[in-house]
Scaffold this motif. Sequence first.
Motif, short mmCIF file in Angstrom:
data_model
loop_
_atom_site.label_atom_id
_atom_site.label_comp_id
_atom_site.label_asym_id
_atom_site.label_seq_id
_atom_site.Cartn_x
_atom_site.Cartn_y
_atom_site.Cartn_z
N VAL A 91 0.85 -1.20 0.00
CA VAL A 91 0.00 0.00 0.00
C VAL A 91 0.89 1.25 0.00
O VAL A 91 0.66 2.20 -0.75
N ARG A 92 1.94 1.23 0.83
CA ARG A 92 2.87 2.36 0.86
C ARG A 92 3.50 2.58 -0.52
O ARG A 92 3.63 3.71 -0.99
N GLU A 93 3.91 1.49 -1.14
CA GLU A 93 4.60 1.62 -2.43
C GLU A 93 3.63 2.11 -3.51
O GLU A 93 4.02 2.87 -4.41
N MET A 94 2.37 1.70 -3.41
CA MET A 94 1.34 2.17 -4.35
C MET A 94 1.22 3.70 -4.25
O MET A 94 1.25 4.42 -5.26
N PHE A 95 1.07 4.15 -3.03
CA PHE A 95 0.98 5.59 -2.75
C PHE A 95 2.22 6.31 -3.29
O PHE A 95 2.13 7.33 -3.98
N TYR A 96 3.38 5.72 -3.01
CA TYR A 96 4.64 6.37 -3.36
C TYR A 96 4.86 6.42 -4.87
O TYR A 96 5.39 7.39 -5.41
N SER A 97 4.44 5.37 -5.55
CA SER A 97 4.60 5.33 -7.01
C SER A 97 3.72 6.37 -7.68
O SER A 97 4.11 7.00 -8.67
N SER A 98 2.53 6.55 -7.13
CA SER A 98 1.61 7.55 -7.68
C SER A 98 2.22 8.96 -7.52
O SER A 98 2.13 9.80 -8.42
N PHE A 99 2.86 9.18 -6.38
CA PHE A 99 3.55 10.45 -6.15
C PHE A 99 4.64 10.65 -7.20
O PHE A 99 4.81 11.74 -7.76
N TYR A 100 5.39 9.59 -7.51
CA TYR A 100 6.45 9.70 -8.52
C TYR A 100 5.91 10.09 -9.89
O TYR A 100 6.49 10.89 -10.61
N VAL A 101 4.77 9.49 -10.25
CA VAL A 101 4.18 9.81 -11.55
C VAL A 101 3.87 11.30 -11.61
O VAL A 101 4.20 12.00 -12.57
N THR A 102 3.25 11.80 -10.55
CA THR A 102 2.88 13.22 -10.51
C THR A 102 4.11 14.12 -10.57
O THR A 102 4.18 15.07 -11.35
N ASP A 103 5.07 13.82 -9.72
CA ASP A 103 6.23 14.69 -9.59
C ASP A 103 7.05 14.73 -10.88
O ASP A 103 7.44 15.79 -11.36
N HIS A 104 7.30 13.57 -11.45
CA HIS A 104 8.10 13.53 -12.68
C HIS A 104 7.35 14.18 -13.85
O HIS A 104 7.95 14.80 -14.72
N THR A 105 6.03 14.02 -13.87
CA THR A 105 5.23 14.66 -14.92
C THR A 105 5.38 16.17 -14.85
O THR A 105 5.64 16.84 -15.86
N THR A 106 5.24 16.70 -13.66
CA THR A 106 5.32 18.15 -13.48
C THR A 106 6.70 18.66 -13.89
O THR A 106 6.82 19.65 -14.60
N HIS A 107 7.72 17.95 -13.45
CA HIS A 107 9.05 18.44 -13.76
C HIS A 107 9.29 18.45 -15.27
O HIS A 107 9.78 19.41 -15.83
N PHE A 108 8.92 17.37 -15.93
CA PHE A 108 9.23 17.31 -17.35
C PHE A 108 8.46 18.35 -18.16
O PHE A 108 9.04 19.07 -18.97
N TYR A 109 7.17 18.45 -17.91
CA TYR A 109 6.37 19.33 -18.76
C TYR A 109 6.45 20.80 -18.37
O TYR A 109 6.37 21.68 -19.22
N ALA A 110 6.55 21.06 -17.08
CA ALA A 110 6.50 22.46 -16.65
C ALA A 110 7.89 23.08 -16.52
O ALA A 110 8.03 24.28 -16.60
N LEU A 111 8.91 22.25 -16.27
CA LEU A 111 10.20 22.83 -15.90
C LEU A 111 11.36 22.43 -16.79
O LEU A 111 11.92 23.26 -17.49
N GLY A 112 11.72 21.16 -16.75
CA GLY A 112 12.87 20.75 -17.54
C GLY A 112 12.54 20.71 -19.02
O GLY A 112 13.33 21.13 -19.87
N GLY A 113 11.36 20.20 -19.32
CA GLY A 113 10.95 20.00 -20.70
C GLY A 113 11.02 21.24 -21.57
O GLY A 113 11.48 21.19 -22.71
N PRO A 114 10.56 22.39 -21.05
CA PRO A 114 10.53 23.58 -21.90
C PRO A 114 11.88 23.92 -22.54
O PRO A 114 11.93 24.43 -23.66
N ASP A 115 12.99 23.61 -21.86
CA ASP A 115 14.30 23.87 -22.46
C ASP A 115 14.43 23.13 -23.79
O ASP A 115 15.05 23.64 -24.73
N PHE A 116 13.88 21.94 -23.85
CA PHE A 116 13.98 21.15 -25.08
C PHE A 116 12.82 21.42 -26.03
O PHE A 116 13.01 21.62 -27.22
#
Lengths: 495, 156
Positions: A91-116
Amino acid sequence: MKRITIDPITRLEGHGKIEIFLNEDGDVANAYFQIPELRGFEQFSVGRPAEEMPRITNRICGVCPEAHHMAATKALDALYHVEPSSAAKKVREMFYSSFYVTDHTTHFYALGGPDFVMGPDAPPAERNILGVIHKVGVDIGKQVIDTRIRNHHLIKTLGGRGVHPVAGLPGGWSKAITEEERQEFEEIAKKNVDFGLFSLKLFDDIVLANQEYVDLILSDAFTHRTYYMGTVDENNHVNFYDGKIRVVDPQGGEFVKYPAHDYAKHIAERVEPWTYLKFPYLKGVGWKGLEDGMESGLYCATPLSRLNAADGMATPKAQEFFEKFYETLGSKKINGRFEPVHHRLATHWARLIELLYAAERMVELIADSEITDPNIRQVITSTPDEGIGSVEAPRGTLTHHYWTDDKGILTKVNLIVGTTNNYGPIAMSVKKAAQSLIQKGTVISEGLLNKIEMAFRNYDPCMSCATHSLPGQMPLEVTIYDHNGQVIDILSKNI
Amino acid sequence: MSTLILGLGNPILTDDGIGVLVAEEVRRQLPESSAVDISEVSIGGLTLMESMIGYDRVILVDAFYGKTATPGRIRRMDLNDLRKISPTQHSASPHDASLITAYETGKSMGFPLPEEVIVYAVDVENISEFGEKPTPAVAAAVPKVVTAILKELSQS
């Protein structure tokens, strides 16, 4: 020696800044990235009951509260000598994996991604998520926001609160998954896999298909040969929630693998006179300054580092992309594992591969018959003393270490947060970016701030833990000093 | 008109918790039957924008820190004011977009976002030290902001 100072955050003025030292010839001798630090956390915590730590530490950071919550919860497991049930871990890992999906999505599209997506030379006014959406289409923007919203829903349901979760308990988790929720989460997980694949395809189309970007990724300006750290499972595959800490050397050989509670045997912190920051390094290699290479104990802990430290990914589709990643970037297999990729801008690609892994892992976990087991907490009987908990935060290996009296009241606290691991490598990256634009005393101010931002952005550093304060912009200020310490120029943005 | 009041800030970071304190006090003073939603959150950027979806009006309360800050001073701003001080260039955080960028992003994707976004900002002095109590000048601003918000609600 000339001295250049870049102050990145007005709200923590006097603390967060980049300092660039020039030599007599006017070339960059050294560069240091001073990340603002919040003060007084230890004093704030000592004297409080340890079981409050998952709810206190998740306030340290407005970006990765879930990571602090999980590291704190695992530290409580160790402190109270209680092993969570297999269902609770899932259950903890399920919660934690969902957090990773959100966090990495935000970083790529809103922050790191725009450079590319927009290009590194695009005007800053376009180099943001609005520009990305304008270029790739509103539908993709909607997918990004939908991904965030559906995963926030899962995080809130399982964590007991949105943003700052409360469900972590020593030895367990307070919220079990009902059958109805299981069905809902299954849909979320499947959509996440589709979104991960879609994002990797987008990276293919926009970045890999453009030779200019590939050349930029492979360029020496964004390359450092350091050691790499990441948590791995028993098969040496990337794991975010649990496992052993593995460090590989710049040539790819395993340098050390240790249980998280042994961190102090392997990691030391270097204190330098010019900053209050401490630079972590590998004790077994030693401190050689802010240098890369086999002889320097600096290591890096990022998405790129985790891939480099592992032999592969634990899920099939992510593994396919893992192989493609190394093959495309010219890495050869030695003794059954790929040589590390040292190109820092490849971190953005590694982040998307991790996103796909987190999504696939959610699909696996939600299909597990144990996932709806309601027995995910237990009675604690032993006396607390000392506990260490560790997870992979998106920004690097995160370690919480607590000491208490026999009533569980905190007497000492030590945290090594994700970004801390990368202080040395970030400083090296800033130096290289500065070197490309400051030569023989000539400062090419156009693009200097952007290039420096780009150099540290791929590390996704935690610079401040209350990031919402108005006016809501990130000012950069470069102050250039001559070798006598006199200000000769000031470059700034958003001040 | 559906209204959301959001108190922003970190309640354990001295003055940064000012928005949370105001939101808690407004909740205490509003009748239970009030249709106004109140929430305390430590968020920014995209998450903040997402939490505003579906409301006609949002009142944000936050800390203001900068070179021109006078601790305890209260500023009332709207979206246009925010646009002026927060161009869509760089974010306050390397992890997220600024509120204005996030708002325009949401709008461009057709999310029903409030036309009326009011920001009450209180100038603060200490947001880098852990502590549960604001500094005196900032604490003194709490009842003033509460009164201003209640007045604003009663006029609509």
